[in-house]
Enzyme design. Structure first.
Site, PDB file in Angstrom:
ATOM      1  N   LYS A  40      52.457  29.773 -20.132  1.00 56.80           N
ATOM      2  CA  LYS A  40      53.918  29.763 -20.034  1.00 56.80           C
ATOM      3  C   LYS A  40      54.568  30.967 -20.725  1.00 56.80           C
ATOM      4  CE  LYS A  40      54.314  24.782 -19.376  1.00 56.80           C
ATOM      5  NZ  LYS A  40      55.016  23.540 -19.719  1.00 56.80           N
TER       6      LYS A  40
ATOM      7  N   ALA B  19      56.688  22.661 -26.418  1.00 59.49           N
ATOM      8  CA  ALA B  19      57.193  21.490 -25.698  1.00 59.49           C
ATOM      9  C   ALA B  19      58.513  21.018 -26.296  1.00 59.49           C
ATOM     10  CB  ALA B  19      56.162  20.362 -25.735  1.00 59.49           C
TER      11      ALA B  19
END
Ligand code: ATR
Length: 278
Positions: free
Chosen positions: A65, A130
């Site tokens: 990511k 996250a």
């Protein structure tokens, strides 16, 4: 056929191809959606090869990511910039554009569950990517405050400080502290597990007494059985405990919308995935 894929390492377990195939069928959008396994140091090459084959969009998962964020530098949505990570790449005008749909996926699932986010006191457990990725959508949903706690407290404090520096949604105070701190201010309406502790089948080491009457617990991880965090929450009096399967479907629905301009219905897809987990 328009080509899409999810890229990661490992990738064999990914449910994204199933989810996007169901959305495609639902909305009548013909497409092909594959799994792409890239070497840990080979993200850019794998993406370039995908474009050469006519690829139009990628979902990006662990551990890429941040690579995707770098690849789309200068062409990032504000969601991606604030999340500091990209999970959705779109090929337009000869370049990759990056967005992040994880936070939107979480908030849409919380609303599906009937939770009231406006005015809620939210305890966010974990301070990695996250956790960072869901701050903006939670704040914009009108949460009264967000307290981030983490095993390594300094990381929670740093995340909270960097969020405050961003100047986004100043009406929602964001603070940080240690896991044990969480007890100092009980009465949380929503406790979200954004840690990786579930990978070891464990719950984060939270103190008891966290939940306000009627409060909910949400684990970003999911499984066939209630997760360790969900069990901990129920034992601590949470009125509702949910896992993150709906967030997975929600982030996919938002990616689908970005790519195809149509909003699929996540409900039947979530039901099918839940059934398949049994
Ligand atoms: P991600 O991008 O998935 O958030 P990460 O950046 O590696 O992954 O962050 C993992 C998070 O899970 C961190 O908040 C980590 O806590 P530390 O910062 O103290 O390492 C947390 N974590 C991992 N295992 C944990 C455990 N067993 N108990 C509590 N927190 C845990």
């Amino acid at each position: 056929l328009a080509r899409y894929a999810v890229i990661g390492n490992p990738i064999a377990h990914s449910r994204s191809p199933q989810i996007h195939a169901m959305f495609a069928e639902q909305t009548g959008k013909p497409l092909r959606y594959d799994r792409l396994l890239a070497p840990v140091d080979g993200f850019a090459d794998a993406v370039a090869a995908f474009v050469a084959e006519g690829g139009l969009g990628l979902n990006v998962t662990v551990p890429f990511k941040l690579d995707a964020y770098a690849l789309a530098a200068g062409r990032l949505s504000s969601r991606a910039r604030l999340a500091g990570a990209v999970n959705t790449l779109s090929w337009r005008d000869g370049a990759w554009h990056g967005c992040n749909t994880d936070g939107v996926g979480l908030v849409s699932d919380l609303l599906r569950l009937g939770l009231r986010l406006a005015g809620a006191s939210v305890l966010l457990v974990g301070a990695g990517g996250a956790a960072r990725g869901v701050l903006q959508p939670l704040a914009e949903a009108g949460c009264a405050r967000i307290h981030i706690v983490n095993r390594t407290a300094s990381k929670a404090e740093e995340l909270a400080a960097s969020w405050r520096d961003s100047g986004v949604s100043p009406q929602t105070p964001v603070t940080g502290g240690s896991l044990a701190d969480a007890a100092l201010a009980g009465g949380w309406n929503l406790v979200i597990n954004a840690t990786a502790s579930g990978l070891q089948n464990a719950a984060p080491d939270l103190p008891p007494g966290l939940y306000a009457p009627g409060a909910a617990a949400y684990d970003m991880m999911y499984g066939a059985q209630p997760t360790a965090f969900m069990q901990q929450a129920q034992a601590d009096g949470a009125a509702l405990a949910a896992d993150g399967l709906g967030m997975l479907v929600g982030q996919a629905a938002e990616s689908f919308y970005i790519w195809h301009g149509v909003r699929p219905d996540p409900a039947p897809v979530l039901a099918a995935l839940r059934e398949a987990l049994k």
